[in-house]
Design an enzyme around this catalytic site. Sequence first.
Site, PDB file in Angstrom:
ATOM      1  N   ASP A  29      -5.537  37.193 -23.314  1.00 30.26           N
ATOM      2  CA  ASP A  29      -4.850  36.563 -24.447  1.00 30.26           C
ATOM      3  C   ASP A  29      -5.280  37.321 -25.711  1.00 30.26           C
ATOM      4  O   ASP A  29      -6.179  38.160 -25.670  1.00 30.26           O
ATOM      5  CB  ASP A  29      -5.253  35.078 -24.538  1.00 30.26           C
ATOM      6  CG  ASP A  29      -4.575  34.379 -25.705  1.00 30.26           C
ATOM      7  OD1 ASP A  29      -3.363  34.581 -25.905  1.00 30.26           O
ATOM      8  OD2 ASP A  29      -5.262  33.643 -26.462  1.00 30.26           O
ATOM      9  N   SER A  30      -4.669  36.953 -26.836  1.00 37.39           N
ATOM     10  CA  SER A  30      -5.066  37.562 -28.103  1.00 37.39           C
ATOM     11  C   SER A  30      -6.418  37.038 -28.585  1.00 37.39           C
ATOM     12  O   SER A  30      -7.024  37.620 -29.466  1.00 37.39           O
ATOM     13  CB  SER A  30      -4.013  37.256 -29.166  1.00 37.39           C
ATOM     14  OG  SER A  30      -3.930  35.857 -29.363  1.00 37.39           O
ATOM     15  N   CYS A  92      -1.017  33.943 -22.125  1.00 38.94           N
ATOM     16  CA  CYS A  92      -0.474  34.132 -23.462  1.00 38.94           C
ATOM     17  C   CYS A  92       1.035  33.929 -23.374  1.00 38.94           C
ATOM     18  O   CYS A  92       1.715  34.658 -22.631  1.00 38.94           O
ATOM     19  CB  CYS A  92      -0.822  35.549 -23.918  1.00 38.94           C
ATOM     20  SG  CYS A  92       0.090  36.103 -25.366  1.00 38.94           S
ATOM     21  N   GLU A 171      -8.153  30.153 -34.527  1.00 37.73           N
ATOM     22  CA  GLU A 171      -9.126  31.256 -34.450  1.00 37.73           C
ATOM     23  C   GLU A 171     -10.160  31.156 -35.571  1.00 37.73           C
ATOM     24  O   GLU A 171     -11.283  31.632 -35.438  1.00 37.73           O
ATOM     25  CB  GLU A 171      -8.406  32.618 -34.507  1.00 37.73           C
ATOM     26  CG  GLU A 171      -7.582  32.946 -33.264  1.00 37.73           C
ATOM     27  CD  GLU A 171      -8.432  33.310 -32.036  1.00 37.73           C
ATOM     28  OE1 GLU A 171      -9.571  33.764 -32.194  1.00 37.73           O
ATOM     29  OE2 GLU A 171      -7.915  33.111 -30.908  1.00 37.73           O
ATOM     30  N   CYS A 203       2.342  27.993 -26.531  1.00 30.65           N
ATOM     31  CA  CYS A 203       1.357  29.024 -26.867  1.00 30.65           C
ATOM     32  C   CYS A 203       0.034  28.490 -26.336  1.00 30.65           C
ATOM     33  O   CYS A 203      -0.295  27.314 -26.555  1.00 30.65           O
ATOM     34  CB  CYS A 203       1.294  29.215 -28.379  1.00 30.65           C
ATOM     35  SG  CYS A 203      -0.141  30.139 -28.940  1.00 30.65           S
ATOM     36  N   HIS A 205      -2.872  28.778 -27.251  1.00 28.84           N
ATOM     37  CA  HIS A 205      -3.813  28.256 -28.249  1.00 28.84           C
ATOM     38  C   HIS A 205      -3.602  26.761 -28.510  1.00 28.84           C
ATOM     39  O   HIS A 205      -4.531  26.054 -28.893  1.00 28.84           O
ATOM     40  CB  HIS A 205      -3.637  28.988 -29.585  1.00 28.84           C
ATOM     41  CG  HIS A 205      -4.325  30.314 -29.665  1.00 28.84           C
ATOM     42  ND1 HIS A 205      -3.824  31.450 -29.089  1.00 28.84           N
ATOM     43  CD2 HIS A 205      -5.482  30.688 -30.287  1.00 28.84           C
ATOM     44  CE1 HIS A 205      -4.628  32.468 -29.345  1.00 28.84           C
ATOM     45  NE2 HIS A 205      -5.643  32.028 -30.079  1.00 28.84           N
TER      46      HIS A 205
HETATM   47  N1  DGL Z   1      -2.079  32.503 -27.266  1.00 23.71           N
HETATM   48  C1  DGL Z   1      -1.025  33.459 -27.311  1.00 23.71           C
HETATM   49  C2  DGL Z   1       0.316  32.837 -26.992  1.00 23.71           C
HETATM   50  O1  DGL Z   1       0.327  32.033 -26.138  1.00 23.71           O
HETATM   51  C3  DGL Z   1      -1.055  34.385 -28.500  1.00 23.71           C
HETATM   52  C4  DGL Z   1      -0.818  33.733 -29.821  1.00 23.71           C
HETATM   53  C5  DGL Z   1      -0.983  34.695 -30.980  1.00 23.71           C
HETATM   54  O2  DGL Z   1      -1.883  35.525 -30.948  1.00 23.71           O
HETATM   55  O3  DGL Z   1      -0.161  34.613 -31.909  1.00 23.71           O
HETATM   56  O4  DGL Z   1       1.332  33.129 -27.494  1.00 23.71           O
END
Ligand code: DGL
Length: 284
Positions: A29-30, A92, A171, A203, A205
Amino acid sequence: MTERVVAKAAGENIEEKKMTPASPIGVFDSGVGGLTVLKEIIRQLPGEDVIYLADTARVPYGGRSAEEIIKINEEIIPLLIDQGCKLIIMACGTSSSIAYPVLKDRYKVHLISLIEPGARAAVNATRSGVIGLVATVGTVNSQAYQNAVMDLKKDAKVIAQACPLFVPLIEGGFIEAEETKRVVKEYLKPLLKENIDTLILGCTHYPHLARALRERTGPNVVFVDPAEEAVAGARKLLQKAGTIKSQATTPRYEYLITGSVVQFQDLGSRLLGKPITHAKHVII
Ligand code: DGL
């Protein structure tokens, strides 16, 4: 001291490695979003070793172009294959919606996307057929969830809302902050106006904000975390391939971070509810 792992050049035709139950599952993931997927792996596949790659040097992914997202995936996936991963979960939503359709057949290792599992779970959960989607700008614009839901249920209505402020807030560790609650309220307004009965957390997150989201939706909206179905799918695949790892040995979780190791360890431990130590810095 930070240990460094240097990625080999991204490439296709990576030689097939012998996959055994002892091989780890790759997750990326990011940033800390994929930890919501790791939590599911720990719950549903408690014996598995995992290599988790957090690309915090390039977070957020959500506003990047499709070309950038694909390129990033083309760098990360070979690195995880090179580390011996037997299966890779794109933890992600942005990668799953944009890069998965392009890359799904390119590598010898099975890739798992979150989109179809998430859409299926939402279609199973909805009674009214009015489904909300919160996700990154990239995921919403790709229409991947909207199309996947419609493929399964022609008369469904998907109300999508991009939430670009969520990832920087998460984050930054602002999980319970009043500012975050205010942003949640604004983003959910159009969805609640349409009387959604189901909400896809599109997402990875966003499940970290489940409490703040629940405060706004009240108890009657079903939350869909695509990780649950996606990990269940991964489990079936491993079972079929005979490469599932039993719980006989303590699982190993290894963390590779492209940005600040200390920051990831601090926030990640808090969100995972387990100490994350010995994360390594990785240069891609
Ligand atoms: N958690 C990731 C997603 O599901 C990346 C979100 C991001 O970095 O903008 O899209």
